[in-house]
Design a protein around this motif. Structure first.
Motif, PDB file in Angstrom:
ATOM      1  N   ARG A  26       0.871  -1.281  -0.022  1.00  0.00           N
ATOM      2  CA  ARG A  26       0.034   0.054   0.103  1.00  0.00           C
ATOM      3  C   ARG A  26       0.859   1.500   0.003  1.00  0.00           C
ATOM      4  O   ARG A  26       0.367   2.420  -0.296  1.00  0.00           O
ATOM      5  N   SER A  27       2.105   1.174   0.375  1.00  0.00           N
ATOM      6  CA  SER A  27       2.883   2.313   0.408  1.00  0.00           C
ATOM      7  C   SER A  27       3.667   2.623  -1.008  1.00  0.00           C
ATOM      8  O   SER A  27       4.176   3.810  -0.864  1.00  0.00           O
ATOM      9  N   LEU A  28       3.791   1.402  -1.787  1.00  0.00           N
ATOM     10  CA  LEU A  28       4.476   1.746  -2.958  1.00  0.00           C
ATOM     11  C   LEU A  28       3.736   2.661  -3.930  1.00  0.00           C
ATOM     12  O   LEU A  28       4.593   3.594  -4.801  1.00  0.00           O
ATOM     13  N   PRO A  29       2.546   2.623  -4.461  1.00  0.00           N
ATOM     14  CA  PRO A  29       2.016   3.688  -5.207  1.00  0.00           C
ATOM     15  C   PRO A  29       2.264   5.120  -5.014  1.00  0.00           C
ATOM     16  O   PRO A  29       2.524   5.697  -5.712  1.00  0.00           O
ATOM     17  N   ALA A  30       2.153   5.451  -3.748  1.00  0.00           N
ATOM     18  CA  ALA A  30       2.294   7.021  -3.637  1.00  0.00           C
ATOM     19  C   ALA A  30       3.958   7.293  -3.594  1.00  0.00           C
ATOM     20  O   ALA A  30       4.209   8.413  -4.204  1.00  0.00           O
ATOM     21  N   ALA A  31       4.945   6.162  -3.193  1.00  0.00           N
ATOM     22  CA  ALA A  31       6.345   6.633  -3.277  1.00  0.00           C
ATOM     23  C   ALA A  31       6.809   6.421  -4.954  1.00  0.00           C
ATOM     24  O   ALA A  31       7.674   7.301  -5.093  1.00  0.00           O
ATOM     25  N   ILE A  32       6.159   5.758  -5.568  1.00  0.00           N
ATOM     26  CA  ILE A  32       6.380   5.808  -7.119  1.00  0.00           C
ATOM     27  C   ILE A  32       5.690   6.751  -7.856  1.00  0.00           C
ATOM     28  O   ILE A  32       6.300   7.365  -9.000  1.00  0.00           O
ATOM     29  N   GLY A  33       4.484   7.088  -7.634  1.00  0.00           N
ATOM     30  CA  GLY A  33       3.562   7.877  -8.481  1.00  0.00           C
ATOM     31  C   GLY A  33       2.929   7.114  -9.425  1.00  0.00           C
ATOM     32  O   GLY A  33       3.030   7.637 -10.580  1.00  0.00           O
ATOM     33  N   ILE A  34       2.259   5.917  -9.102  1.00  0.00           N
ATOM     34  CA  ILE A  34       1.674   5.049  -9.906  1.00  0.00           C
ATOM     35  C   ILE A  34       0.382   4.632  -9.527  1.00  0.00           C
ATOM     36  O   ILE A  34       0.010   4.265  -8.358  1.00  0.00           O
ATOM     37  N   GLU A  35      -0.475   4.358 -10.531  1.00  0.00           N
ATOM     38  CA  GLU A  35      -1.801   3.592 -10.406  1.00  0.00           C
ATOM     39  C   GLU A  35      -1.250   2.014  -9.673  1.00  0.00           C
ATOM     40  O   GLU A  35      -0.550   1.487  -9.990  1.00  0.00           O
ATOM     41  N   PRO A  36      -2.274   1.971  -8.642  1.00  0.00           N
ATOM     42  CA  PRO A  36      -2.088   0.525  -8.221  1.00  0.00           C
ATOM     43  C   PRO A  36      -2.186  -0.741  -9.223  1.00  0.00           C
ATOM     44  O   PRO A  36      -1.504  -1.803  -8.985  1.00  0.00           O
ATOM     45  N   SER A  37      -2.788  -0.404  -9.962  1.00  0.00           N
ATOM     46  CA  SER A  37      -3.118  -1.682 -11.123  1.00  0.00           C
ATOM     47  C   SER A  37      -1.959  -1.711 -11.807  1.00  0.00           C
ATOM     48  O   SER A  37      -1.522  -2.834 -12.233  1.00  0.00           O
ATOM     49  N   SER A  38      -1.231  -0.552 -12.382  1.00  0.00           N
ATOM     50  CA  SER A  38      -0.163  -0.514 -12.888  1.00  0.00           C
ATOM     51  C   SER A  38       1.270  -1.088 -12.305  1.00  0.00           C
ATOM     52  O   SER A  38       1.912  -1.769 -12.681  1.00  0.00           O
ATOM     53  N   LEU A  39       1.111  -0.800 -10.866  1.00  0.00           N
ATOM     54  CA  LEU A  39       2.169  -1.339 -10.091  1.00  0.00           C
ATOM     55  C   LEU A  39       1.978  -2.898  -9.866  1.00  0.00           C
ATOM     56  O   LEU A  39       3.062  -3.697  -9.695  1.00  0.00           O
ATOM     57  N   SER A  40       0.750  -3.371  -9.724  1.00  0.00           N
ATOM     58  CA  SER A  40       0.551  -4.780  -9.537  1.00  0.00           C
ATOM     59  C   SER A  40       0.972  -5.613 -10.805  1.00  0.00           C
ATOM     60  O   SER A  40       1.722  -6.548 -10.648  1.00  0.00           O
ATOM     61  N   GLN A  41       1.062  -4.960 -12.031  1.00  0.00           N
ATOM     62  CA  GLN A  41       1.504  -5.748 -13.129  1.00  0.00           C
ATOM     63  C   GLN A  41       3.025  -5.843 -12.799  1.00  0.00           C
ATOM     64  O   GLN A  41       3.696  -6.904 -13.197  1.00  0.00           O
ATOM     65  N   GLN A  42       3.802  -4.585 -12.389  1.00  0.00           N
ATOM     66  CA  GLN A  42       5.272  -4.465 -12.491  1.00  0.00           C
ATOM     67  C   GLN A  42       5.637  -5.517 -11.277  1.00  0.00           C
ATOM     68  O   GLN A  42       6.775  -6.244 -11.336  1.00  0.00           O
ATOM     69  N   LEU A  43       5.030  -5.498 -10.223  1.00  0.00           N
ATOM     70  CA  LEU A  43       5.236  -6.590  -9.257  1.00  0.00           C
ATOM     71  C   LEU A  43       5.322  -7.762  -9.403  1.00  0.00           C
ATOM     72  O   LEU A  43       6.052  -8.810  -8.974  1.00  0.00           O
ATOM     73  N   ALA A  44       4.160  -8.132 -10.163  1.00  0.00           N
ATOM     74  CA  ALA A  44       4.118  -9.611 -10.686  1.00  0.00           C
ATOM     75  C   ALA A  44       5.171 -10.194 -11.519  1.00  0.00           C
ATOM     76  O   ALA A  44       5.796 -10.959 -11.454  1.00  0.00           O
ATOM     77  N   VAL A  45       5.812  -9.093 -12.393  1.00  0.00           N
ATOM     78  CA  VAL A  45       7.007  -9.497 -13.266  1.00  0.00           C
ATOM     79  C   VAL A  45       7.939  -9.719 -12.274  1.00  0.00           C
ATOM     80  O   VAL A  45       9.090 -10.766 -12.492  1.00  0.00           O
ATOM     81  N   LEU A  46       8.321  -8.998 -11.382  1.00  0.00           N
ATOM     82  CA  LEU A  46       9.430  -9.184 -10.385  1.00  0.00           C
ATOM     83  C   LEU A  46       9.308 -10.339  -9.402  1.00  0.00           C
ATOM     84  O   LEU A  46      10.385 -10.921  -9.170  1.00  0.00           O
ATOM     85  N   ARG A  47       8.152 -10.614  -9.024  1.00  0.00           N
ATOM     86  CA  ARG A  47       7.908 -11.731  -8.355  1.00  0.00           C
ATOM     87  C   ARG A  47       8.381 -13.084  -9.307  1.00  0.00           C
ATOM     88  O   ARG A  47       8.896 -14.142  -8.630  1.00  0.00           O
ATOM     89  N   ARG A  48       7.734 -13.258 -10.627  1.00  0.00           N
ATOM     90  CA  ARG A  48       7.815 -14.302 -11.364  1.00  0.00           C
ATOM     91  C   ARG A  48       9.480 -14.493 -11.462  1.00  0.00           C
ATOM     92  O   ARG A  48       9.929 -15.771 -11.728  1.00  0.00           O
ATOM     93  N   ALA A  49      10.261 -13.362 -11.422  1.00  0.00           N
ATOM     94  CA  ALA A  49      11.615 -13.616 -12.065  1.00  0.00           C
ATOM     95  C   ALA A  49      12.449 -13.828 -10.617  1.00  0.00           C
ATOM     96  O   ALA A  49      13.563 -14.303 -10.797  1.00  0.00           O
ATOM     97  N   GLY A  50      11.629 -13.889  -9.566  1.00  0.00           N
ATOM     98  CA  GLY A  50      12.227 -14.139  -8.305  1.00  0.00           C
ATOM     99  C   GLY A  50      13.079 -13.176  -7.581  1.00  0.00           C
ATOM    100  O   GLY A  50      13.854 -13.330  -6.946  1.00  0.00           O
ATOM    101  N   ILE A  51      13.044 -11.862  -8.237  1.00  0.00           N
ATOM    102  CA  ILE A  51      13.834 -11.007  -7.631  1.00  0.00           C
ATOM    103  C   ILE A  51      13.063 -10.400  -6.352  1.00  0.00           C
ATOM    104  O   ILE A  51      13.924  -9.989  -5.415  1.00  0.00           O
ATOM    105  N   VAL A  52      11.887 -10.254  -6.254  1.00  0.00           N
ATOM    106  CA  VAL A  52      11.257  -9.915  -4.941  1.00  0.00           C
ATOM    107  C   VAL A  52      10.194 -11.089  -4.642  1.00  0.00           C
ATOM    108  O   VAL A  52      10.003 -12.124  -5.233  1.00  0.00           O
ATOM    109  N   THR A  53      10.185 -11.034  -3.044  1.00  0.00           N
ATOM    110  CA  THR A  53       9.075 -11.850  -2.439  1.00  0.00           C
ATOM    111  C   THR A  53       8.119 -11.062  -1.851  1.00  0.00           C
ATOM    112  O   THR A  53       8.355  -9.945  -1.576  1.00  0.00           O
ATOM    113  N   ALA A  54       6.842 -11.909  -1.589  1.00  0.00           N
ATOM    114  CA  ALA A  54       5.837 -11.091  -0.971  1.00  0.00           C
ATOM    115  C   ALA A  54       5.189 -11.960   0.043  1.00  0.00           C
ATOM    116  O   ALA A  54       5.361 -13.208   0.100  1.00  0.00           O
TER     117      ALA A  54
END
Length: 153
Positions: free
Chosen positions: A39-67
């Motif tokens: 919930r803190s990321l969209p405001a810190a980046i200045g992006i819509e939550p739906s767009s952020l969700s897509q980018q986080l999914a890419v990072l998760r699939r690549a194994g770069i981030v964990t949730a």
């Protein structure tokens, strides 16, 4: 050919392709300081939550981030410290580039700055690099025909 091993250079290229989006880089920069609730990321980046969700999914699939879910909160973090080191290395490279290019440009603009034939390749191509760094130049007209004896221009 399923199950074939990917050469290391191709795997590295895939990592760099995955990192090749400004939002993903910004997410990784923010996560360098430690885990963050989604919930803190969209405001810190200045992006819509739906767009952020897509980018986080890419990072998760690549194994770069964990949730990790804690109640109704999802917290993201870097999967390993090497990602933060890669970002720091990129920052160091970027910090050196402009200074090196500026020094090269100053050097190349000096009168009589000829290029020696025995100079390293980067120095031999310096005049072209200086023109590129200087920006676009107005077109020059070249005479394509030659005058025959007795003709007027």
């Amino acid at each position: 050919m399923s199950g074939a091993q990917v050469p290391p250079y191709e795997a590295k290229a895939e990592i760099f392709r995955m990192l090749g989006h400004p939002v993903r880089i910004r997410v990784l920069e923010l996560l360098q300081d430690g885990p963050m609730p989604v919930r803190s990321l969209p405001a810190a980046i200045g992006i819509e939550p739906s767009s952020l969700s897509q980018q986080l999914a890419v990072l998760r699939r690549a194994g770069i981030v964990t949730a990790a879910r804690g109640g109704s909160t999802v917290v993201y973090e870097l999967a390993c410290g090497d990602v933060a080191e890669l970002l720091r290395a990129a920052r160091r490279v970027l910090a050196e580039l402009p200074a090196g290019q500026e020094a090269l440009l100053v050097q190349l603009r000096q009168p009589g700055a000829g290029v020696r034939a025995d100079a390293p390749v980067g120095e031999r191509t310096g005049r072209t690099a200086a023109r590129c760094l200087a920006g676009p130049q107005p077109p020059t007209l070249r005479k394509t025909s030659t005058l025959r004896e007795g003709e007027q221009p």
